[in-house]
Design a protein around this motif. Structure first.
Motif, PDB file in Angstrom:
ATOM      1  N   MET A  71       3.015   0.265  18.913  1.00 10.91           N
ATOM      2  CA  MET A  71       2.114  -0.040  17.812  1.00 10.91           C
ATOM      3  C   MET A  71       1.599  -1.465  17.988  1.00 10.91           C
ATOM      4  N   THR A  72       0.294  -1.650  18.095  1.00 11.91           N
ATOM      5  CA  THR A  72      -0.299  -2.960  18.332  1.00 11.91           C
ATOM      6  C   THR A  72      -0.662  -3.619  17.013  1.00 11.91           C
ATOM      7  N   MET A  73      -0.151  -4.811  16.787  1.00 11.92           N
ATOM      8  CA  MET A  73      -0.413  -5.526  15.545  1.00 11.92           C
ATOM      9  C   MET A  73      -1.559  -6.511  15.665  1.00 11.92           C
ATOM     10  N   MET A  74      -1.923  -6.892  16.869  1.00 18.30           N
ATOM     11  CA  MET A  74      -3.043  -7.810  17.071  1.00 18.30           C
ATOM     12  C   MET A  74      -3.558  -7.630  18.496  1.00 18.30           C
ATOM     13  N   ARG A  75      -4.692  -8.149  18.778  1.00 16.23           N
ATOM     14  CA  ARG A  75      -5.280  -7.996  20.113  1.00 16.23           C
ATOM     15  C   ARG A  75      -4.368  -8.610  21.178  1.00 16.23           C
ATOM     16  N   THR A  76      -4.152  -7.869  22.249  1.00 18.39           N
ATOM     17  CA  THR A  76      -3.294  -8.346  23.329  1.00 18.39           C
ATOM     18  C   THR A  76      -3.963  -9.476  24.107  1.00 18.39           C
ATOM     19  N   ILE A  77      -3.191 -10.504  24.384  1.00 18.43           N
ATOM     20  CA  ILE A  77      -3.687 -11.639  25.169  1.00 18.43           C
ATOM     21  C   ILE A  77      -3.026 -11.590  26.535  1.00 18.43           C
ATOM     22  N   PRO A  78      -3.799 -11.566  27.619  1.00 19.84           N
ATOM     23  CA  PRO A  78      -3.221 -11.466  28.965  1.00 19.84           C
ATOM     24  C   PRO A  78      -2.178 -12.551  29.211  1.00 19.84           C
ATOM     25  N   GLY A  79      -1.068 -12.153  29.776  1.00 19.69           N
ATOM     26  CA  GLY A  79      -0.023 -13.104  30.127  1.00 19.69           C
ATOM     27  C   GLY A  79       0.991 -13.341  29.030  1.00 19.69           C
ATOM     28  N   ALA A  80       0.734 -12.854  27.825  1.00 20.45           N
ATOM     29  CA  ALA A  80       1.677 -13.068  26.734  1.00 20.45           C
ATOM     30  C   ALA A  80       2.940 -12.261  26.965  1.00 20.45           C
ATOM     31  N   ARG A  81       4.074 -12.828  26.615  1.00 19.78           N
ATOM     32  CA  ARG A  81       5.342 -12.139  26.794  1.00 19.78           C
ATOM     33  C   ARG A  81       6.159 -12.155  25.499  1.00 19.78           C
ATOM     34  N   TYR A 108      -0.574  -2.291   7.197  1.00 18.91           N
ATOM     35  CA  TYR A 108      -1.637  -2.701   8.104  1.00 18.91           C
ATOM     36  C   TYR A 108      -1.674  -1.878   9.385  1.00 18.91           C
ATOM     37  N   ALA A 109      -0.630  -1.095   9.626  1.00 18.55           N
ATOM     38  CA  ALA A 109      -0.639  -0.171  10.758  1.00 18.55           C
ATOM     39  C   ALA A 109      -1.231   1.181  10.368  1.00 18.55           C
ATOM     40  N   GLY A 110      -1.594   1.328   9.093  1.00 15.78           N
ATOM     41  CA  GLY A 110      -2.248   2.551   8.666  1.00 15.78           C
ATOM     42  C   GLY A 110      -1.354   3.581   8.019  1.00 15.78           C
ATOM     43  N   VAL A 111      -0.090   3.225   7.773  1.00 18.93           N
ATOM     44  CA  VAL A 111       0.809   4.149   7.093  1.00 18.93           C
ATOM     45  C   VAL A 111       0.373   4.290   5.633  1.00 18.93           C
ATOM     46  N   HIS A 112       0.351   5.507   5.140  1.00 15.80           N
ATOM     47  CA  HIS A 112      -0.021   5.729   3.746  1.00 15.80           C
ATOM     48  C   HIS A 112       1.089   5.211   2.833  1.00 15.80           C
ATOM     49  N   THR A 113       0.719   4.386   1.874  1.00 19.27           N
ATOM     50  CA  THR A 113       1.672   3.848   0.918  1.00 19.27           C
ATOM     51  C   THR A 113       1.197   4.122  -0.498  1.00 19.27           C
ATOM     52  N   ARG A 114       2.119   4.024  -1.432  1.00 19.46           N
ATOM     53  CA  ARG A 114       1.772   4.108  -2.841  1.00 19.46           C
ATOM     54  C   ARG A 114       2.443   2.953  -3.565  1.00 19.46           C
ATOM     55  N   GLN A 115       2.043   2.720  -4.797  1.00 15.71           N
ATOM     56  CA  GLN A 115       2.548   1.550  -5.502  1.00 15.71           C
ATOM     57  C   GLN A 115       2.692   1.861  -6.986  1.00 15.71           C
ATOM     58  N   GLY A 116       3.811   1.408  -7.571  1.00 14.14           N
ATOM     59  CA  GLY A 116       3.989   1.519  -9.004  1.00 14.14           C
ATOM     60  C   GLY A 116       4.296   2.927  -9.478  1.00 14.14           C
ATOM     61  N   ARG A 117       4.221   3.102 -10.796  1.00 11.70           N
ATOM     62  CA  ARG A 117       4.526   4.395 -11.397  1.00 11.70           C
ATOM     63  C   ARG A 117       3.330   5.340 -11.287  1.00 11.70           C
ATOM     64  N   GLU A 118       3.621   6.619 -11.397  1.00 13.16           N
ATOM     65  CA  GLU A 118       2.594   7.626 -11.183  1.00 13.16           C
ATOM     66  C   GLU A 118       1.475   7.548 -12.214  1.00 13.16           C
ATOM     67  N   SER A 119       1.803   7.182 -13.450  1.00 11.02           N
ATOM     68  CA  SER A 119       0.829   7.259 -14.538  1.00 11.02           C
ATOM     69  C   SER A 119      -0.320   6.282 -14.387  1.00 11.02           C
ATOM     70  N   ASP A 120      -0.024   5.051 -13.945  1.00 13.22           N
ATOM     71  CA  ASP A 120      -1.086   4.031 -13.889  1.00 13.22           C
ATOM     72  C   ASP A 120      -0.993   3.095 -12.691  1.00 13.22           C
ATOM     73  N   GLY A 121      -0.025   3.301 -11.794  1.00 14.26           N
ATOM     74  CA  GLY A 121       0.098   2.470 -10.603  1.00 14.26           C
ATOM     75  C   GLY A 121       0.690   1.099 -10.840  1.00 14.26           C
ATOM     76  N   LEU A 122       1.141   0.814 -12.049  1.00 14.09           N
ATOM     77  CA  LEU A 122       1.705  -0.500 -12.346  1.00 14.09           C
ATOM     78  C   LEU A 122       3.152  -0.582 -11.860  1.00 14.09           C
ATOM     79  N   SER A 123       3.488  -1.723 -11.256  1.00 12.23           N
ATOM     80  CA  SER A 123       4.835  -1.947 -10.740  1.00 12.23           C
ATOM     81  C   SER A 123       5.685  -2.688 -11.771  1.00 12.23           C
ATOM     82  N   GLN A 124       6.984  -2.693 -11.516  1.00 11.91           N
ATOM     83  CA  GLN A 124       7.887  -3.440 -12.382  1.00 11.91           C
ATOM     84  C   GLN A 124       7.509  -4.926 -12.377  1.00 11.91           C
ATOM     85  N   PRO A 125       7.744  -5.616 -13.477  1.00 11.42           N
ATOM     86  CA  PRO A 125       7.360  -7.029 -13.571  1.00 11.42           C
ATOM     87  C   PRO A 125       8.191  -7.923 -12.651  1.00 11.42           C
TER      88      PRO A 125
END
Length: 293
Positions: A1-11, A39-56
């Protein structure tokens, strides 16, 4: 999984001169917010089902110069308060004088005389996975801390001379993203103590849902509660589709309700260890984390 553009010679190293790519056969996302997965494209969800609000969110802080004996005597003399000083807080809230949406004072005595930990602030409707929202929550949390200290001095027996000892380095975020995983842990799983063939952690913490919009919530009184002992399966750390990635901590695949019990530190420790072991086995066996026994 590539997180950023590969730079030649990087190790796989980070250099002061700028970004370099860090390649890995398996990535473990312990960001708590599922940042790598998101940021890798995995589907995520957030908060409660009713309104998407998370715990404070809450900024923990410590105070000093508390008269321990006065506080303990007051608590013993007021058994009707379900939480310390709840009756004082209720009166002040009705009068518009209490600076946080809480129904009592969450305070915990330390081993040092006169020093107590305070879990009472509550910042509502802020997205901890968003940089601006998190910054605003930090500001609000510290404003609440100052206001709470003033309230303590003026209203709480034993806190007349209280001073701020310190605050947490950052505000505590209870919930942000959760991945769409190979298995989603549910409240029913916790309630029944369901056994899993791929169990990697045992837990005993109750449901602890802080109301995303007000002063309610906490442990107890949730109706369907968790069993005394329940299991967390390995599959909650595996994205449903993506390979080469494990997600640990509070970003695992669980419902809003189930997450309220497993988001705390001991389960996150256990899940983190399990993810590390699974990643090592995956690399050693030259197999996807999905095929680790």
């Amino acid at each position: 999984m590539t997180m950023m553009r590969t730079i030649p010679g990087a190790r796989g190293c980070l250099r002061r001169q700028g970004l370099r790519s860090a390649r890995a056969k398996v990535v473990v996302d312990c960001s708590a917010d599922g940042d790598v997965a998101h940021y890798a494209g995995v589907h995520t969800r957030q908060g409660r089902e009713s309104d998407g609000l998370s715990q404070p969110q809450t900024l923990f802080f410590r105070v000093q110069n508390v008269d321990d004996q006065v506080v303990e005597d007051y608590i013993r003399a007021h058994p009707q308060d379900f939480r310390p000083f709840a009756s004082i807080v209720a009166k002040a809230t009705a009068e518009g004088r209490f600076p946080a949406p809480r129904r009592g004072i969450g305070l915990y005595k330390t081993m040092e005389p006169g020093v107590w930990r305070i879990n009472t602030g509550r910042v509502l409707r802020r997205n901890g996975a968003d940089s601006l929202e998190l910054s605003l929550a930090e500001v609000e949390g510290r404003e609440q801390t100052v206001a709470l200290l003033d309230f303590f001095r003026d209203n709480l027996p034993g806190f007349e001379q209280v001073e701020l000892r310190d605050t947490a380095t950052q505000i505590g975020v209870r919930e942000t993203r959760r991945i769409d995983g190979a298995y989603e842990l549910t409240l029913q799983d916790l309630h029944s103590g369901r056994p899993f063939d791929d169990v990697v952690a045992l837990c005993g913490y109750p449901l602890d849902i802080h109301d995303p919009t007000g002063s309610g919530g906490g442990t107890g009184g949730q109706g369907l509660d968790a069993a005394n002992i329940y299991q967390i399966p390995y599959r909650v750390m595996l994205p449903r589709v993506h390979e080469g990635l494990l997600v640990s901590g509070r970003a695992v695949s669980a419902t809003h309700e189930a997450l309220s019990a497993i988001r705390v530190m001991p389960p996150c420790f256990a899940l983190g260890q399990a993810a590390g072991v699974a990643a090592a086995l995956s690399v050693g066996n030259r197999a996807s984390p999905r095929h680790v026994d």
